[in-house]
Design an enzyme around this catalytic site. Structure first.
Site, PDB file in Angstrom:
ATOM      1  CG  ASP A 401     -84.283  22.498  73.387  1.00 14.13           C
ATOM      2  OD1 ASP A 401     -83.833  21.870  74.488  1.00 14.13           O
ATOM      3  OD2 ASP A 401     -84.302  22.239  72.231  1.00 14.13           O
ATOM      4  CG  HIS A 402     -82.612  22.230  80.689  1.00 14.90           C
ATOM      5  ND1 HIS A 402     -81.193  22.600  80.838  1.00 14.90           N
ATOM      6  CD2 HIS A 402     -82.997  22.538  81.881  1.00 14.90           C
ATOM      7  CE1 HIS A 402     -80.997  22.765  81.996  1.00 14.90           C
ATOM      8  NE2 HIS A 402     -82.068  22.648  82.924  1.00 14.90           N
ATOM      9  NE  ARG A 403     -83.804  19.184  72.956  1.00 13.14           N
ATOM     10  CZ  ARG A 403     -84.297  18.605  71.763  1.00 13.14           C
ATOM     11  NH1 ARG A 403     -84.476  17.671  71.331  1.00 13.14           N
ATOM     12  NH2 ARG A 403     -84.951  19.909  70.888  1.00 13.14           N
TER      13      ARG A 403
END
Length: 429
Positions: A401-403
């Protein structure tokens, strides 16, 4: 006055369930803590306990009824001195879902009823003795918990999956509406799809609670989580030799370690070695966990569970193996409690036993990452001296998850997992 026994919320996400079986009949006397029914949630079949004493005056929902909404009256309990005459003529509720053609109108015109607040008299919060004992053991504030029992009473299920939370300022707790809202998916026109196949033979399979939950959560995951993927190959020969040596020594104890046990341990240690990757997405903030709580996907008939091995970095390989076998067995029997498959920051999905070489797994929110594990296959490998040898190579893909985790941090985490697997003896240090 007779007490309504309501359909309980046996997990934080439960909105409806199936009343699988009544364990009492009309006229039976029950006391607080007696198991009176079995309820099928979207994940498991769980026992439902009485929270008051009395006599079962009337059963309103017959066993086997599906789609019973939470807080729907399912039976009436007569208190001391009351009789069937006190039940009145209250009609039985109709918990069944509305027909498909009217579902859209219902969804747009009728807001979902909020669960009742805890019942309080002055400073008193009503809760069952068992719920109070569990809350005391876990350090929970009962005044902050919403009860799902009759008249909002707090019951065992309300406190089992709850953890104590530090106080949060109101302005910090409120997430912006724009950030919280997910993009709306275009609804599927079931009748239009059915018309496409009207000249073909097919069987229509209704969705059970588990399949509905899987569909909703994975749609949410792919629509709202910015996935990216990192791939590595790991040489398994040192691990396979070490595993064979350990299993020979553990045979007298009846312990047999699997490759998956080593993978769980490797991931748990990697989360400690790269602690900033041991995190989850919480809407308007990131929660960085201290323990390594690792979820492992377990396939069952009609779906899957992801039981969580808590504090996996602190457990021995044999302890992880025994716990995983127990969780997997109870998952297949749908006997897991909600707290056993909720939580964690990281998950593992292993399809290697099916011969799958590699695949990309979907992140299970709010996790920060999931590791997809393929089969270990014999392949030609070029050694450091330029010679070609044969080695057992396993492909792994880390969905991130790039967040929560950026590319370099994800690469560091995957490198730590590979190092642990290729140097298995170091995992015992």
């Amino acid at each position: 006055m007779p007490i309504e026994i309501l359909m309980p919320a046996l997990s934080p996400t439960m909105e409806e369930g199936t009343l699988a079986k009544w364990l009492v009949k009309e006229g039976d006397t029950v006391t607080s803590g007696d198991v009176i029914a079995e309820i099928e949630t979207d994940k498991a079949t769980m026992e439902f306990e009485a929270v008051d004493e009395g006599v079962i005056g009337k059963i309103l929902i017959t066993e086997g009824t599906a789609d019973v909404k939470v807080n729907t009256p399912i039976a009436m309990l007569l208190e001391d001195g009351e009789s069937a005459d006190d039940l009145g003529t209250a009609p039985a509720p109709t918990p069944q879902a509305a027909p498909a053609k009217s579902a859209e109108a219902t969804a747009t015109s009728t807001p979902t009823a909020a669960p009742p607040a805890p019942v309080k008299t002055g400073d008193r919060v009503f809760a069952t003795p068992l719920a109070r004992r569990i809350a005391a053991d876990k350090g929970l504030d009962l005044s902050q918990i919403t009860g799902s029992g009759p008249r909002g009473r707090i019951v065992k299920a309300d406190v089992e999956g709850t953890t104590a939370q530090p106080a949060t300022a109101p302005d910090q707790a409120a997430a912006p509406a724009a950030a919280a809202s997910a993009p709306a998916a275009k609804p599927v026109d079931a009748s239009a799809i059915a018309r496409m196949y009207e000249d073909r033979a097919y069987s229509e399979l209704p969705l059970d609670g588990m399949r509905k939950t899987i569909a909703a959560r994975l749609s949410e995951a792919k629509q709202t989580i910015p996935h990216f993927y990192l791939r590595r190959a790991v040489t398994l020969d040192p691990l396979m030799a070490f595993r064979a040596q350990l299993n020979a020594q553990l045979e007298k104890r009846g312990v047999k370690l699997s490759v998956n046990d080593f993978i769980i341990k490797a991931c748990a240690l990697a989360l400690q070695q790269v602690p900033t990757a041991n995190a989850v997405w919480a809407g308007d903030r990131i929660l960085q966990l201290e323990p390594s709580d690792v979820a492992v996907a377990v396939a069952i008939e009609g779906g899957l569970f992801t039981p969580v091995l808590k504090d996996a970095h602190q457990k021995s390989l044999s302890a992880l193996s025994a716990e995983m076998k127990d969780l997997a067995t109870r998952a297949r029997d749908r006997k897991l409690a909600p707290h056993e498959y909720q939580g964690g920051s990281f998950a593992i999905s292993n399809l290697g036993m099916f011969g799958i070489e590699n695949f990309d797994a979907v992140i299970n929110p709010p996790h920060g990452a999931i590791l997809a594990v393929g089969a270990g296959l014999k392949k030609p490998v070029v050694g450091d001296d330029g010679t070609i040898t044969v080695a057992t190579v396993m492909s792994m893909t880390l969905s991130v998850d790039h967040r929560v985790i950026d590319g370099a941090l994800g690469a560091e985490l995957l490198q730590a997992i590979v190092d642990n697997l290729e140097n298995p003896m170091a995992m015992l240090a």
